[in-house]
Design a protein around this motif. Structure first.
Motif, short mmCIF file in Angstrom:
data_model
loop_
_atom_site.label_atom_id
_atom_site.label_comp_id
_atom_site.label_asym_id
_atom_site.label_seq_id
_atom_site.Cartn_x
_atom_site.Cartn_y
_atom_site.Cartn_z
N THR A 20 36.07 43.75 40.70
CA THR A 20 36.86 42.96 41.81
C THR A 20 37.37 41.54 41.19
O THR A 20 38.43 41.28 41.61
CB THR A 20 35.82 42.58 43.06
OG1 THR A 20 35.64 43.77 43.40
CG2 THR A 20 36.69 41.98 43.93
N ILE A 21 36.49 40.92 40.39
CA ILE A 21 36.89 39.70 39.92
C ILE A 21 38.10 39.86 39.02
O ILE A 21 38.95 39.02 38.92
CB ILE A 21 35.70 38.83 39.22
CG1 ILE A 21 34.63 38.38 40.13
CG2 ILE A 21 36.03 37.74 38.32
CD1 ILE A 21 33.33 38.28 39.59
N LYS A 27 45.78 39.62 39.71
CA LYS A 27 46.73 39.44 40.40
C LYS A 27 47.26 37.88 40.77
O LYS A 27 48.37 37.55 41.08
CB LYS A 27 45.91 39.73 42.10
CG LYS A 27 46.51 41.14 42.43
CD LYS A 27 46.10 41.43 43.74
CE LYS A 27 45.71 42.95 44.00
NZ LYS A 27 44.52 42.96 45.05
N MET A 28 46.21 37.26 40.18
CA MET A 28 46.51 35.48 40.10
C MET A 28 47.41 35.37 39.00
O MET A 28 47.77 34.05 38.73
CB MET A 28 45.28 34.82 40.08
CG MET A 28 44.52 34.93 41.39
SD MET A 28 42.82 34.33 41.30
CE MET A 28 43.21 32.45 41.25
N GLY A 29 47.59 36.19 38.14
CA GLY A 29 48.75 35.95 36.80
C GLY A 29 48.03 35.56 35.83
O GLY A 29 48.73 35.39 34.62
N PHE A 30 46.59 35.72 35.32
CA PHE A 30 45.93 35.43 34.29
C PHE A 30 46.13 36.68 33.34
O PHE A 30 45.77 37.66 33.88
CB PHE A 30 44.47 35.18 34.32
CG PHE A 30 44.06 33.83 35.19
CD1 PHE A 30 44.14 32.80 34.38
CD2 PHE A 30 43.52 33.89 36.58
CE1 PHE A 30 43.74 31.63 35.17
CE2 PHE A 30 43.33 32.68 37.24
CZ PHE A 30 43.62 31.52 36.30
N LYS A 31 46.61 36.45 32.13
CA LYS A 31 47.05 37.53 31.28
C LYS A 31 45.89 37.67 30.07
O LYS A 31 44.99 36.51 29.75
CB LYS A 31 48.27 37.14 30.66
CG LYS A 31 49.49 36.85 31.41
CD LYS A 31 49.82 38.25 32.10
CE LYS A 31 50.94 37.85 33.09
NZ LYS A 31 50.88 39.04 34.33
#
Lengths: 81, 81
Positions: A20-21, A27-31
């Protein structure tokens, strides 16, 4: 003296919380992430009177018998002065 | 490359879960303990393409903005190849 016991799910056990994390971070954009797994740790402050071998034996027993569910979890521990 | 983010309650914040574990361990006969505090950690597997500085910046942001509640928690992180 402080002991740190790290308890994590065995590699073979699914970790929905970690998943989930991981999904949220994506989704928050961390690549650049491949996976996230969650675990817990315990900071145990020990008496100064204990010798290092005594402390090691004590913490090992606590980790194995109390803090870890051996069916699904594994532990490691370390010391810090 | 793996990053480990350790999140723990600030020293000034009460940790009832840790206190409960401490009490239980004492009742079970474990000697030489002064305190127990609990925290959580996150094992983040990172893309091999990331450079070390990129990874460091990314993990620092994740730890600060997502994994930690700055009102009551603090974090530290480390890397492992």
């Amino acid at each position: 003296m402080k002991a740190y016991v790290y308890v994590s799910l065995k590699k073979s056990v699914l970790d929905p919380q970690g998943k989930t994390i991981y999904g949220a971070l994506n989704k928050m954009g961390f690549k650049g992430l491949e996976a996230v797994r969650q675990g817990k740790f315990f900071e145990i402050t020990l008496d100064r009177d204990l010798t290092k071998p005594e402390a090691q034996a004590e913490v090992e027993r606590i980790a194995r018998e109390v803090l870890t569910n051996p069916v699904i979890e594994e532990y490691r521990f370390s010391f810090e002065d």
